[in-house]
Design a protein around this motif. Structure first.
Motif, PDB file in Angstrom:
ATOM      1  N   ALA A 279      -3.091 -20.067   4.747  1.00 17.29           N
ATOM      2  CA  ALA A 279      -3.610 -20.812   6.094  1.00 17.29           C
ATOM      3  C   ALA A 279      -3.620 -19.721   7.019  1.00 17.29           C
ATOM      4  N   ASN A 280      -4.590 -19.579   7.770  1.00 17.98           N
ATOM      5  CA  ASN A 280      -4.485 -18.943   9.168  1.00 17.98           C
ATOM      6  C   ASN A 280      -5.181 -19.744  10.258  1.00 17.98           C
ATOM      7  N   ARG A 281      -4.577 -20.495  10.899  1.00 16.91           N
ATOM      8  CA  ARG A 281      -4.810 -21.516  11.487  1.00 16.91           C
ATOM      9  C   ARG A 281      -5.913 -22.361  11.065  1.00 16.91           C
ATOM     10  N   GLU A 282      -7.382 -22.296  11.273  1.00 22.58           N
ATOM     11  CA  GLU A 282      -8.416 -23.142  10.793  1.00 22.58           C
ATOM     12  C   GLU A 282      -9.218 -22.350   9.775  1.00 22.58           C
ATOM     13  N   GLY A 283      -8.780 -21.371   9.373  1.00 19.33           N
ATOM     14  CA  GLY A 283      -9.341 -20.358   8.416  1.00 19.33           C
ATOM     15  C   GLY A 283      -8.214 -20.178   7.194  1.00 19.33           C
ATOM     16  N   ALA A 284      -8.665 -18.936   6.907  1.00 20.00           N
ATOM     17  CA  ALA A 284      -7.818 -18.366   5.646  1.00 20.00           C
ATOM     18  C   ALA A 284      -7.607 -17.128   5.663  1.00 20.00           C
ATOM     19  N   GLU A 285      -6.599 -16.652   4.928  1.00 25.78           N
ATOM     20  CA  GLU A 285      -5.913 -15.240   4.675  1.00 25.78           C
ATOM     21  C   GLU A 285      -6.037 -15.051   3.367  1.00 25.78           C
ATOM     22  N   VAL A 286      -6.726 -14.126   2.698  1.00 24.54           N
ATOM     23  CA  VAL A 286      -6.649 -13.863   1.390  1.00 24.54           C
ATOM     24  C   VAL A 286      -5.874 -12.290   1.085  1.00 24.54           C
ATOM     25  N   GLN A 287      -4.465 -12.556   0.464  1.00 21.83           N
ATOM     26  CA  GLN A 287      -3.782 -11.353   0.451  1.00 21.83           C
ATOM     27  C   GLN A 287      -3.625 -11.003  -1.181  1.00 21.83           C
ATOM     28  N   LEU A 288      -3.968  -9.555  -1.507  1.00 21.25           N
ATOM     29  CA  LEU A 288      -3.718  -8.873  -2.604  1.00 21.25           C
ATOM     30  C   LEU A 288      -2.805  -7.796  -2.581  1.00 21.25           C
ATOM     31  N   THR A 289      -1.670  -8.101  -3.569  1.00 24.20           N
ATOM     32  CA  THR A 289      -0.708  -6.993  -3.418  1.00 24.20           C
ATOM     33  C   THR A 289      -1.139  -6.105  -4.500  1.00 24.20           C
ATOM     34  N   LEU A 290      -1.187  -4.839  -4.208  1.00 27.11           N
ATOM     35  CA  LEU A 290      -1.775  -3.674  -5.202  1.00 27.11           C
ATOM     36  C   LEU A 290      -0.424  -2.933  -5.441  1.00 27.11           C
ATOM     37  N   PHE A 291      -0.090  -2.768  -6.707  1.00 32.95           N
ATOM     38  CA  PHE A 291       0.982  -2.095  -6.970  1.00 32.95           C
ATOM     39  C   PHE A 291       0.687  -0.706  -7.529  1.00 32.95           C
ATOM     40  N   ARG A 292       1.080   0.594  -6.920  1.00 25.20           N
ATOM     41  CA  ARG A 292       0.861   1.773  -7.467  1.00 25.20           C
ATOM     42  C   ARG A 292       1.600   2.077  -8.950  1.00 25.20           C
ATOM     43  N   GLN A 293       0.780   2.138  -9.865  1.00 24.83           N
ATOM     44  CA  GLN A 293       1.321   2.106 -11.295  1.00 24.83           C
ATOM     45  C   GLN A 293       1.777   3.724 -11.563  1.00 24.83           C
ATOM     46  N   PRO A 294       2.706   3.522 -12.508  1.00 22.78           N
ATOM     47  CA  PRO A 294       3.492   4.929 -12.726  1.00 22.78           C
ATOM     48  C   PRO A 294       2.538   6.003 -13.186  1.00 22.78           C
ATOM     49  N   GLY A 295       2.475   7.252 -12.684  1.00 24.85           N
ATOM     50  CA  GLY A 295       1.701   8.217 -13.007  1.00 24.85           C
ATOM     51  C   GLY A 295       0.300   8.203 -12.254  1.00 24.85           C
ATOM     52  N   MET A 296       0.236   7.163 -11.430  1.00 23.12           N
ATOM     53  CA  MET A 296      -1.091   7.125 -10.712  1.00 23.12           C
ATOM     54  C   MET A 296      -1.216   8.117  -9.584  1.00 23.12           C
ATOM     55  N   ASP A 297      -2.118   8.876  -9.344  1.00 21.07           N
ATOM     56  CA  ASP A 297      -1.964   9.966  -8.560  1.00 21.07           C
ATOM     57  C   ASP A 297      -2.628   9.589  -7.109  1.00 21.07           C
ATOM     58  N   ASP A 298      -2.529  10.100  -5.862  1.00 18.36           N
ATOM     59  CA  ASP A 298      -3.082   9.817  -4.811  1.00 18.36           C
ATOM     60  C   ASP A 298      -4.401   9.284  -4.722  1.00 18.36           C
ATOM     61  N   GLU A 299      -5.300  10.059  -5.477  1.00 16.41           N
ATOM     62  CA  GLU A 299      -6.784   9.745  -5.556  1.00 16.41           C
ATOM     63  C   GLU A 299      -7.117   8.369  -6.271  1.00 16.41           C
ATOM     64  N   THR A 300      -6.513   8.184  -7.262  1.00 13.81           N
ATOM     65  CA  THR A 300      -6.690   7.012  -7.843  1.00 13.81           C
ATOM     66  C   THR A 300      -6.356   5.689  -7.235  1.00 13.81           C
ATOM     67  N   PHE A 301      -4.992   5.919  -6.633  1.00 11.84           N
ATOM     68  CA  PHE A 301      -4.546   4.786  -5.651  1.00 11.84           C
ATOM     69  C   PHE A 301      -5.461   4.529  -4.483  1.00 11.84           C
ATOM     70  N   ALA A 302      -6.169   5.689  -3.895  1.00 12.44           N
ATOM     71  CA  ALA A 302      -7.112   5.387  -2.734  1.00 12.44           C
ATOM     72  C   ALA A 302      -8.344   4.788  -3.389  1.00 12.44           C
ATOM     73  N   ARG A 303      -8.703   5.277  -4.445  1.00 11.17           N
ATOM     74  CA  ARG A 303      -9.852   4.532  -5.165  1.00 11.17           C
ATOM     75  C   ARG A 303      -9.683   2.992  -5.386  1.00 11.17           C
ATOM     76  N   ASP A 304      -8.683   2.627  -5.797  1.00  6.51           N
ATOM     77  CA  ASP A 304      -8.170   1.254  -6.141  1.00  6.51           C
ATOM     78  C   ASP A 304      -8.049   0.558  -4.656  1.00  6.51           C
ATOM     79  N   ARG A 305      -7.625   1.140  -3.684  1.00  4.66           N
ATOM     80  CA  ARG A 305      -7.581   0.366  -2.500  1.00  4.66           C
ATOM     81  C   ARG A 305      -9.154   0.156  -1.804  1.00  4.66           C
ATOM     82  N   ARG A 306      -9.977   1.070  -2.007  1.00 10.27           N
ATOM     83  CA  ARG A 306     -11.410   0.898  -1.679  1.00 10.27           C
ATOM     84  C   ARG A 306     -12.095  -0.017  -2.398  1.00 10.27           C
ATOM     85  N   TRP A 307     -11.560  -0.111  -3.490  1.00 19.11           N
ATOM     86  CA  TRP A 307     -12.272  -1.103  -4.561  1.00 19.11           C
ATOM     87  C   TRP A 307     -11.859  -2.493  -4.181  1.00 19.11           C
TER      88      TRP A 307
END
Length: 132
Positions: free
Chosen positions: A89-117
């Motif tokens: 709940a965010n007052r009368e609306g909603a907040e949708v939250q997703l936690t993205l874990f950086r996986q072992p061996g994941m480089d910066d570029e891949t992690f940034a790509r996943d965030r954009r996705w």
């Protein structure tokens, strides 16, 4: 422990309405492009699909009163990936939250790509949810 980032989107619709419209595994295909590319089908207590890089099995949190839509993605060729996902709940609306874990061996570029996705997918969810 894995590094993590929480990505979120604010939706102008009650959290309960958002949750009820999108908690079912088959509803993820409408907005979660990472899962929709696999054309998931139900298989017992999980969902399976085949993509360009092989198969996956996904376990979804069952319906609940708390807006929890967590899921575990298990690729045929890799380590399970936990995806915490909440509609709160965010007052009368909603907040949708997703936690993205950086996986072992994941480089910066891949992690940034996943965030954009994920940001793109959350934007799609917002549009769909606000349309009603």
């Amino acid at each position: 422990m894995l590094p993590a980032i929480v990505l979120s989107v604010t939706i102008a619709r009650s959290w309960r309405e958002v949750y009820e419209a999108f908690w079912r595994p088959e509803a993820f295909a409408r907005w979660a492009s990472g899962l929709s590319e696999f054309a998931l089908r139900e298989d017992g207590d999980s969902w399976v699909g085949e993509g360009a890089d092989g198969g996956i099995r996904v376990f979804f949190t069952p319906h609940n009163d708390y807006g929890v839509m967590d899921h575990r993605v298990i690729p045929d060729s890799g380590t399970p990936v936990e995806v915490p996902l909440r509609v709160i709940a965010n007052r009368e609306g909603a907040e949708v939250q997703l936690t993205l874990f950086r996986q072992p061996g994941m480089d910066d570029e891949t992690f940034a790509r996943d965030r954009r996705w994920i940001r793109k997918d959350l934007a799609t969810l917002k549009v769909l949810a606000e349309r009603g």
